[in-house]
Scaffold this motif. Sequence first.
Motif, PDB file in Angstrom:
ATOM      1  N   MET A   1       0.826  -1.202   0.000  1.00 11.30           N
ATOM      2  CA  MET A   1       0.000   0.000   0.000  1.00 11.30           C
ATOM      3  C   MET A   1       0.865   1.259   0.000  1.00 11.30           C
ATOM      4  O   MET A   1       0.667   2.145  -0.794  1.00 11.30           O
ATOM      5  CB  MET A   1      -0.930  -0.039   1.210  1.00 11.30           C
ATOM      6  CG  MET A   1      -1.563   1.268   1.576  1.00 11.30           C
ATOM      7  SD  MET A   1      -3.047   1.574   0.635  1.00 11.30           S
ATOM      8  CE  MET A   1      -3.538   3.090   1.361  1.00 11.30           C
ATOM      9  N   ASN A   2       1.861   1.316   0.915  1.00  6.91           N
ATOM     10  CA  ASN A   2       2.703   2.496   1.008  1.00  6.91           C
ATOM     11  C   ASN A   2       3.560   2.694  -0.237  1.00  6.91           C
ATOM     12  O   ASN A   2       3.740   3.818  -0.685  1.00  6.91           O
ATOM     13  CB  ASN A   2       3.595   2.419   2.255  1.00  6.91           C
ATOM     14  CG  ASN A   2       2.805   2.607   3.524  1.00  6.91           C
ATOM     15  OD1 ASN A   2       1.661   3.068   3.505  1.00  6.91           O
ATOM     16  ND2 ASN A   2       3.405   2.246   4.639  1.00  6.91           N
ATOM     17  N   LYS A   3       4.064   1.579  -0.795  1.00  2.23           N
ATOM     18  CA  LYS A   3       4.864   1.693  -2.012  1.00  2.23           C
ATOM     19  C   LYS A   3       4.014   2.219  -3.160  1.00  2.23           C
ATOM     20  O   LYS A   3       4.472   3.042  -3.956  1.00  2.23           O
ATOM     21  CB  LYS A   3       5.472   0.336  -2.390  1.00  2.23           C
ATOM     22  CG  LYS A   3       6.612  -0.090  -1.526  1.00  2.23           C
ATOM     23  CD  LYS A   3       7.183  -1.410  -2.005  1.00  2.23           C
ATOM     24  CE  LYS A   3       8.299  -1.870  -1.092  1.00  2.23           C
ATOM     25  NZ  LYS A   3       8.862  -3.156  -1.522  1.00  2.23           N
ATOM     26  N   ASP A   4       2.792   1.741  -3.262  1.00  2.00           N
ATOM     27  CA  ASP A   4       1.898   2.197  -4.326  1.00  2.00           C
ATOM     28  C   ASP A   4       1.577   3.677  -4.174  1.00  2.00           C
ATOM     29  O   ASP A   4       1.569   4.420  -5.159  1.00  2.00           O
ATOM     30  CB  ASP A   4       0.608   1.374  -4.329  1.00  2.00           C
ATOM     31  CG  ASP A   4       0.842  -0.074  -4.744  1.00  2.00           C
ATOM     32  OD1 ASP A   4       1.851  -0.334  -5.438  1.00  2.00           O
ATOM     33  OD2 ASP A   4       0.018  -0.936  -4.373  1.00  2.00           O
ATOM     34  N   LEU A   5       1.309   4.108  -2.946  1.00  2.00           N
ATOM     35  CA  LEU A   5       1.023   5.520  -2.696  1.00  2.00           C
ATOM     36  C   LEU A   5       2.238   6.371  -3.046  1.00  2.00           C
ATOM     37  O   LEU A   5       2.108   7.409  -3.706  1.00  2.00           O
ATOM     38  CB  LEU A   5       0.614   5.747  -1.233  1.00  2.00           C
ATOM     39  CG  LEU A   5       0.404   7.201  -0.818  1.00  2.00           C
ATOM     40  CD1 LEU A   5      -0.684   7.858  -1.664  1.00  2.00           C
ATOM     41  CD2 LEU A   5       0.068   7.280   0.664  1.00  2.00           C
ATOM     42  N   ARG A   7       4.703   5.675  -5.166  1.00  2.00           N
ATOM     43  CA  ARG A   7       4.853   5.694  -6.629  1.00  2.00           C
ATOM     44  C   ARG A   7       3.844   6.637  -7.272  1.00  2.00           C
ATOM     45  O   ARG A   7       4.171   7.372  -8.209  1.00  2.00           O
ATOM     46  CB  ARG A   7       4.680   4.280  -7.190  1.00  2.00           C
ATOM     47  CG  ARG A   7       5.866   3.394  -6.948  1.00  2.00           C
ATOM     48  CD  ARG A   7       5.707   2.049  -7.651  1.00  2.00           C
ATOM     49  NE  ARG A   7       6.749   1.157  -7.221  1.00  2.00           N
ATOM     50  CZ  ARG A   7       6.552  -0.036  -6.709  1.00  2.00           C
ATOM     51  NH1 ARG A   7       5.323  -0.513  -6.588  1.00  2.00           N
ATOM     52  NH2 ARG A   7       7.559  -0.777  -6.327  1.00  2.00           N
ATOM     53  N   GLU A   8       2.618   6.600  -6.774  1.00  2.00           N
ATOM     54  CA  GLU A   8       1.567   7.481  -7.294  1.00  2.00           C
ATOM     55  C   GLU A   8       1.925   8.955  -7.069  1.00  2.00           C
ATOM     56  O   GLU A   8       1.802   9.781  -7.975  1.00  2.00           O
ATOM     57  CB  GLU A   8       0.248   7.147  -6.601  1.00  2.00           C
ATOM     58  CG  GLU A   8      -0.908   8.031  -6.993  1.00  2.00           C
ATOM     59  CD  GLU A   8      -2.149   7.728  -6.154  1.00  2.00           C
ATOM     60  OE1 GLU A   8      -2.831   8.690  -5.773  1.00  2.00           O
ATOM     61  OE2 GLU A   8      -2.415   6.543  -5.874  1.00  2.00           O
ATOM     62  N   TRP A  43       8.873   9.632   1.708  1.00  2.00           N
ATOM     63  CA  TRP A  43       8.890   8.187   1.947  1.00  2.00           C
ATOM     64  C   TRP A  43       8.948   7.889   3.447  1.00  2.00           C
ATOM     65  O   TRP A  43       8.255   7.001   3.939  1.00  2.00           O
ATOM     66  CB  TRP A  43      10.086   7.555   1.242  1.00  2.00           C
ATOM     67  CG  TRP A  43      10.248   6.104   1.575  1.00  2.00           C
ATOM     68  CD1 TRP A  43      11.175   5.559   2.400  1.00  2.00           C
ATOM     69  CD2 TRP A  43       9.447   5.019   1.109  1.00  2.00           C
ATOM     70  NE1 TRP A  43      11.011   4.196   2.476  1.00  2.00           N
ATOM     71  CE2 TRP A  43       9.936   3.834   1.686  1.00  2.00           C
ATOM     72  CE3 TRP A  43       8.351   4.932   0.253  1.00  2.00           C
ATOM     73  CZ2 TRP A  43       9.394   2.589   1.450  1.00  2.00           C
ATOM     74  CZ3 TRP A  43       7.808   3.691   0.007  1.00  2.00           C
ATOM     75  CH2 TRP A  43       8.315   2.539   0.594  1.00  2.00           C
TER      76      TRP A  43
END
Length: 183
Positions: A1-5, A7-8, A43
Amino acid sequence: MNKDLFRELYAAHSKAIYSYLFGRTNHKELAADLLQDSFLKIWNRIEIVAKIPPEERLYWIFSIASNGLKDHYRRSAHRNKVGLQLKAASAGDGASAEDLSGVLAGRERLRDIETHINGLPEELRCILLMKVLGELSSAQIGIVLNQPPGTIRYKIAQARRLLAEKLKLLESAPIGVRRTSNE
């Protein structure tokens, strides 16, 4: 979830943040370094970002970048001044007496444009780069810089006019004088 956010956020806002930093520093590599530092801070605080409403995230990210820029200048004001002086001195290296090829002429024109953009007042340069490179609207720039959108539009027009004057794009024949194809 955090990686996707993350990247977004990076995909959606890195270009705008970079243009802001480049406009403020007038140095591509420094702007890229500050962009990297800003997104590293993001991050490290990704849980906080997840709680911020999506429509307000850009402005939170701008505040991170702006604070990072201020911190950088506090730590290295003298070093940056010397670096900019060296860059300006090396940019004066020269024109050849020989005819330049089309490619070299194009590169020289780009350097000329870059020099004139760099010569704009900091505020106008920053706003113009946020608009052109960052692809931000005048309303978005206004929120970031705490100025009304109408003022931002005026300053964008002012920056473009100054740039056009410096590049001699606004020169025209005197009134009543027509240019012919024979000239």
